[in-house]
Design an enzyme around this catalytic site. Structure first.
Site, PDB file in Angstrom:
ATOM      1  N   VAL A   1       9.210  -7.261   9.086  1.00 37.10           N
ATOM      2  CA  VAL A   1      10.537  -6.667   8.914  1.00 37.10           C
ATOM      3  C   VAL A   1      11.249  -6.414  10.230  1.00 37.10           C
ATOM      4  O   VAL A   1      12.448  -6.110  10.239  1.00 37.10           O
ATOM      5  CB  VAL A   1      10.485  -5.357   8.094  1.00 37.10           C
ATOM      6  CG1 VAL A   1      10.071  -5.635   6.665  1.00 37.10           C
ATOM      7  CG2 VAL A   1       9.585  -4.326   8.759  1.00 37.10           C
TER       8      VAL A   1
ATOM      9  N   ARG B   1       0.843  -1.199   0.000  1.00 36.91           N
ATOM     10  CA  ARG B   1       0.000   0.000   0.000  1.00 36.91           C
ATOM     11  C   ARG B   1       0.879   1.251   0.000  1.00 36.91           C
ATOM     12  O   ARG B   1       2.089   1.174   0.144  1.00 36.91           O
ATOM     13  CB  ARG B   1      -0.924   0.017   1.225  1.00 36.91           C
ATOM     14  CG  ARG B   1      -0.200  -0.097   2.553  1.00 36.91           C
ATOM     15  CD  ARG B   1      -1.152  -0.440   3.699  1.00 36.91           C
ATOM     16  NE  ARG B   1      -0.457  -0.596   4.976  1.00 36.91           N
ATOM     17  CZ  ARG B   1      -0.272   0.380   5.856  1.00 36.91           C
ATOM     18  NH1 ARG B   1      -0.739   1.583   5.606  1.00 36.91           N
ATOM     19  NH2 ARG B   1       0.369   0.154   6.985  1.00 36.91           N
TER      20      ARG B   1
ATOM     21  N   TYR C   1       8.799   8.846  16.275  1.00 38.15           N
ATOM     22  CA  TYR C   1       8.867   8.712  14.819  1.00 38.15           C
ATOM     23  C   TYR C   1      10.033   9.526  14.260  1.00 38.15           C
ATOM     24  O   TYR C   1      10.797   9.039  13.411  1.00 38.15           O
ATOM     25  CB  TYR C   1       7.551   9.188  14.216  1.00 38.15           C
ATOM     26  CG  TYR C   1       7.450   9.068  12.717  1.00 38.15           C
ATOM     27  CD1 TYR C   1       7.295   7.828  12.104  1.00 38.15           C
ATOM     28  CD2 TYR C   1       7.487  10.203  11.905  1.00 38.15           C
ATOM     29  CE1 TYR C   1       7.179   7.721  10.725  1.00 38.15           C
ATOM     30  CE2 TYR C   1       7.377  10.112  10.532  1.00 38.15           C
ATOM     31  CZ  TYR C   1       7.224   8.866   9.939  1.00 38.15           C
ATOM     32  OH  TYR C   1       7.122   8.764   8.567  1.00 38.15           O
TER      33      TYR C   1
ATOM     34  N   LYS D   1      13.228   7.924  12.266  1.00 37.03           N
ATOM     35  CA  LYS D   1      13.506   8.315  10.895  1.00 37.03           C
ATOM     36  C   LYS D   1      14.838   9.057  10.777  1.00 37.03           C
ATOM     37  O   LYS D   1      15.505   8.989   9.736  1.00 37.03           O
ATOM     38  CB  LYS D   1      12.359   9.165  10.351  1.00 37.03           C
ATOM     39  CG  LYS D   1      11.072   8.375  10.124  1.00 37.03           C
ATOM     40  CD  LYS D   1      11.273   7.234   9.140  1.00 37.03           C
ATOM     41  CE  LYS D   1       9.977   6.561   8.753  1.00 37.03           C
ATOM     42  NZ  LYS D   1      10.180   5.475   7.737  1.00 37.03           N
TER      43      LYS D   1
END
Length: 244
Positions: free
Chosen positions: A58, A12, A150, A154
């Protein structure tokens, strides 16, 4: 010879758009998914005969290693890896972030890059060729208020990619990072239309990004024309964040 790419998180959003983009360019595409089997199978049917679905969590090294072996058994070679798989927590204060939430974000967003890259490197090093493309975020570049976990994860992806590029350059393998801005994916589901309109207004180009905006760059970075580009971070954000 037809080239092969493994795209994580390809069922997606940005990953699916990237799979479609590579397929249009004639690549064979290994479409990774974790839970969205129906979407992954539908995408592969749409991209037949060039697509092949592979499942893995993952955040599990064992499952990722098995996935890469499956791809190599099916296609015989792997020319590029695009790491799109990722999650984000709901916007909130750091003091309300649980240990479990923090660990999960890093398990998927950081380990979910480390494990696939580590798994494909022996093959690419033997071939003395390969392209690795990671997907971070503009918040990984500059940090986002109420998105500390987050942003931290990142940011780690960005540093990982820069260091990796220096390490694998002598093996003729490139590593680059894409840092998307506000992209129209499922991650925006919690935002109201008013908020989305405000984000578009704040973006110098006057609109939100699309998954295809990111996919186009990923495909370029995997191609011949990008052979002298490595260790770079590319913002795809309509000018919302410049540099960094």
């Amino acid at each position: 010879m037809q080239k092969t790419v493994l795209i994580t998180g390809a069922s997606r959003g940005i990953g699916a758009a990237t799979a479609r983009r590579f397929a249009r360019e004639g690549w064979r595409v290994a479409v990774h998914y974790h839970r969205s089997e129906e979407k992954a199978q539908a995408l592969c049917r749409a991209l037949e005969p060039t697509a092949f679905p592979v499942r893995a969590d993952v955040s599990s090294a064992e499952q990722v290693n098995a996935m890469v072996e499956t791809v190599l058994d099916a296609f015989g070679q792997l020319d590029a890896l695009v790491c799109c798989a990722g999650i984000a927590l709901p916007v909130g204060l750091l003091q309300d972030c649980t240990d479990e939430d923090w660990a999960r974000v890093f398990a998927v967003d950081v380990n979910g890059v480390f494990y696939p890259v580590r798994a494909v490197l022996p093959h690419m090093i033997r071939r003395q060729a390969g392209r690795i493309i990671t997907v971070s975020s503009m918040w990984g570049q500059v940090g986002g208020s109420c998105e500390v976990p987050y942003s931290a994860a990142k940011g780690a992806v960005i540093s990982f990619t820069k260091a990796l590029a220096k390490e694998i350059g002598p093996s003729h393998i490139t590593a680059n990072c894409i840092a998307p801005g506000v992209i129209q994916t499922d991650m925006l589901a919690e935002f109201s239309q008013e908020t989305l309109d405000g984000l578009a207004e704040d973006t110098p180009l006057g609109r939100l990004g699309t998954p295809e905006d990111v996919a186009n760059l990923a495909c370029f970075l995997a191609g011949k024309e990008a052979g002298f580009i490595t260790g770079q971070v590319f913002g795809v954000n309509g000018g919302l964040v410049c540099g960094g």
